[in-house]
Design an enzyme around this catalytic site. Structure first.
Site, PDB file in Angstrom:
ATOM      1  N   ASN A 105       0.856  -1.185   0.000  1.00  0.00           N
ATOM      2  CA  ASN A 105       0.000   0.000   0.000  1.00  0.00           C
ATOM      3  C   ASN A 105       0.899   1.245   0.000  1.00  0.00           C
ATOM      4  O   ASN A 105       1.723   1.421   0.909  1.00  0.00           O
ATOM      5  CB  ASN A 105      -0.890  -0.037   1.254  1.00  0.00           C
TER       6      ASN A 105
ATOM      7  N   HIS B 261       1.077   6.232   1.799  1.00  0.00           N
ATOM      8  CA  HIS B 261       1.851   7.172   2.609  1.00  0.00           C
ATOM      9  C   HIS B 261       3.033   7.795   1.877  1.00  0.00           C
ATOM     10  O   HIS B 261       3.647   8.733   2.386  1.00  0.00           O
ATOM     11  CB  HIS B 261       2.224   6.542   3.951  1.00  0.00           C
TER      12      HIS B 261
ATOM     13  N   HIS C  48      -5.505   3.646  -1.704  1.00  0.00           N
ATOM     14  CA  HIS C  48      -6.817   3.989  -1.143  1.00  0.00           C
ATOM     15  C   HIS C  48      -7.151   5.412  -1.582  1.00  0.00           C
ATOM     16  O   HIS C  48      -6.498   6.365  -1.149  1.00  0.00           O
ATOM     17  CB  HIS C  48      -6.750   3.889   0.387  1.00  0.00           C
TER      18      HIS C  48
ATOM     19  N   ARG D 164      -9.183   8.096  -0.872  1.00  0.00           N
ATOM     20  CA  ARG D 164     -10.136   8.509   0.172  1.00  0.00           C
ATOM     21  C   ARG D 164     -11.026   9.628  -0.341  1.00  0.00           C
ATOM     22  O   ARG D 164     -10.624  10.418  -1.204  1.00  0.00           O
ATOM     23  CB  ARG D 164      -9.375   8.968   1.426  1.00  0.00           C
TER      24      ARG D 164
ATOM     25  N   ARG E 177      -6.910  12.888   0.993  1.00  0.00           N
ATOM     26  CA  ARG E 177      -5.815  13.357   1.845  1.00  0.00           C
ATOM     27  C   ARG E 177      -4.444  12.853   1.365  1.00  0.00           C
ATOM     28  O   ARG E 177      -3.435  13.446   1.676  1.00  0.00           O
ATOM     29  CB  ARG E 177      -6.046  12.962   3.304  1.00  0.00           C
TER      30      ARG E 177
ATOM     31  N   GLU F 193      -8.588   0.525  -3.008  1.00  0.00           N
ATOM     32  CA  GLU F 193      -9.454   0.574  -1.816  1.00  0.00           C
ATOM     33  C   GLU F 193     -10.304   1.816  -1.898  1.00  0.00           C
ATOM     34  O   GLU F 193      -9.796   2.894  -2.227  1.00  0.00           O
ATOM     35  CB  GLU F 193      -8.594   0.719  -0.558  1.00  0.00           C
TER      36      GLU F 193
ATOM     37  N   THR G 266      -8.334   3.639   8.490  1.00  0.00           N
ATOM     38  CA  THR G 266      -9.554   2.813   8.545  1.00  0.00           C
ATOM     39  C   THR G 266      -9.661   2.174   9.931  1.00  0.00           C
ATOM     40  O   THR G 266      -8.714   1.558  10.405  1.00  0.00           O
ATOM     41  CB  THR G 266      -9.478   1.705   7.468  1.00  0.00           C
TER      42      THR G 266
ATOM     43  N   GLU H 237     -11.075  -9.262   2.767  1.00  0.00           N
ATOM     44  CA  GLU H 237      -9.825  -8.900   3.436  1.00  0.00           C
ATOM     45  C   GLU H 237     -10.160  -8.786   4.915  1.00  0.00           C
ATOM     46  O   GLU H 237     -11.022  -7.983   5.305  1.00  0.00           O
ATOM     47  CB  GLU H 237      -9.272  -7.569   2.909  1.00  0.00           C
TER      48      GLU H 237
ATOM     49  N   HIS I 199      -3.925  -4.453   7.708  1.00  0.00           N
ATOM     50  CA  HIS I 199      -4.075  -3.305   8.608  1.00  0.00           C
ATOM     51  C   HIS I 199      -3.199  -3.453   9.840  1.00  0.00           C
ATOM     52  O   HIS I 199      -3.381  -4.365  10.635  1.00  0.00           O
ATOM     53  CB  HIS I 199      -5.519  -3.032   9.025  1.00  0.00           C
TER      54      HIS I 199
HETATM   55  N1  PXP Z   1      -6.051  -2.897   4.238  1.00  0.00           N
HETATM   56  C1  PXP Z   1      -6.972  -1.920   4.345  1.00  0.00           C
HETATM   57  C2  PXP Z   1      -8.379  -2.228   4.011  1.00  0.00           C
HETATM   58  C3  PXP Z   1      -6.606  -0.617   4.732  1.00  0.00           C
HETATM   59  O1  PXP Z   1      -7.551   0.357   4.834  1.00  0.00           O
HETATM   60  C4  PXP Z   1      -5.249  -0.346   4.987  1.00  0.00           C
HETATM   61  C5  PXP Z   1      -4.842   1.053   5.348  1.00  0.00           C
HETATM   62  O2  PXP Z   1      -5.077   1.903   4.280  1.00  0.00           O
HETATM   63  C6  PXP Z   1      -4.322  -1.396   4.859  1.00  0.00           C
HETATM   64  C7  PXP Z   1      -4.753  -2.656   4.502  1.00  0.00           C
HETATM   65  C8  PXP Z   1      -2.869  -1.187   5.111  1.00  0.00           C
HETATM   66  O3  PXP Z   1      -2.698  -0.914   6.461  1.00  0.00           O
HETATM   67  P1  PXP Z   1      -1.278  -0.439   6.994  1.00  0.00           P
HETATM   68  O4  PXP Z   1      -0.947   0.832   6.290  1.00  0.00           O
HETATM   69  O5  PXP Z   1      -1.491  -0.287   8.451  1.00  0.00           O
HETATM   70  O6  PXP Z   1      -0.299  -1.538   6.631  1.00  0.00           O
END
Ligand code: PXP
Length: 236
Positions: free
Chosen positions: A7, A10, A43, A45, A49, A70, A101, A150, A189
């Site tokens: 992901n 960030h 994601h 959003r 952001r 996402e 999330t 998931e 997550h």
């Molecule tokens: N899965 C989902 C559904 C999420 O919303 C997120 C965060 O955007 C992640 C996985 C990844 O989480 P993390 O950034 O804490 O690894």
């Protein structure tokens, strides 16, 4: 082999801190293409952001790795997904004020809404639902005839010592049940190098979506090189 999707939200968080164009998450996705990862997660959003609409367009133009988009379960997001055509869409709940999330989808409250939205999504896109590890919720997902789920690992990752095994057991049971129902099972997550070991032993989980810890660890692993590169520019 179990799959890892990275992901890259960030990377965009850092870019958006200056509202500039660097670092570009799509360039980072290109770098990740040479790693062992099987895919990228972004994601989009509702408050934009971090990831922006143009990141998705650039990604589809330039990157071959499968994209898991996402997004919140809204008609506007479904329209965007139908235009972008990622390999997978993961529907996640979204609250404006949350830092990240906070939990899985409330399918009890939103069953009909989600059922109708799913019908509007392009048939070539795999649909995953982000859910808490609860057998009743897995049953509801099964009724929706989606590609998979998931499982939210957030509670496990945040659990205090005496609750870790309980949270892990919920995840294992939900993953087993969903795979017996022929659903693809992913998890994500809050996962990092430390808490992943026990989750990785659950054979029913076929894919891991991990962001924050990979991007954070990359800072530690790259900081000496990036500092020295600047030092040599100053000193030549
Ligand atoms: N899965 C989902 C559904 C999420 O919303 C997120 C965060 O955007 C992640 C996985 C990844 O989480 P993390 O950034 O804490 O690894």
């Amino acid at each position: 082999m179990k799959k890892l999707n990275v992901n890259i939200d960030h990377v965009a968080t850092i870019r958006q801190a200056r509202l500039g164009s660097y670092p570009n998450p799509v360039d980072v996705a290109k770098e990740i293409s040479s790693s062992k990862a099987s895919g990228i997660v972004m994601h989009l959003r509702e408050d934009r952001r971090h990831i922006q609409d143009y990141d998705l367009v650039n990604y589809k133009k330039n990157i071959k790795l499968p994209l898991n988009l996402e997004m919140a379960p809204t008609i506007d997001m479904i329209k965007i997904a139908n235009r972008i055509k990622p390999q997978t869409v993961t529907l996640v709940p979204e609250k404006r004020q949350e830092l990240t999330t906070e939990g899985g989808l409330d399918l009890k409250k939103n069953f009909l809404k989600i059922k109708n939205l799913i019908k509007k999504l392009n048939k070539n896109i795999n649909i995953m639902l982000f859910i808490d590890p609860d057998l009743r919720i897995v049953d509801v997902c099964n009724k929706l005839q989606i590609h998979g789920i998931e499982i939210n690992t957030g509670k496990y990752c945040d659990a205090k010592k005496n609750n870790i095994s309980k949270e892990l057991s919920k995840i294992r049971k939900a993953a087993k049940y969903a795979s017996e129902l022929d659903m693809f099972v992913a998890a994500g997550h809050g996962l990092n190098k430390k808490n992943l070991t026990r989750i990785a032993k659950i054979k029913y989980i076929k894919e891991y979506n991990i962001g924050h810890s990979i991007i954070s660890d990359a800072i530690f692993e790259g900081i000496i090189d990036s500092t020295n590169e600047i030092y040599y520019i100053i000193n030549t």
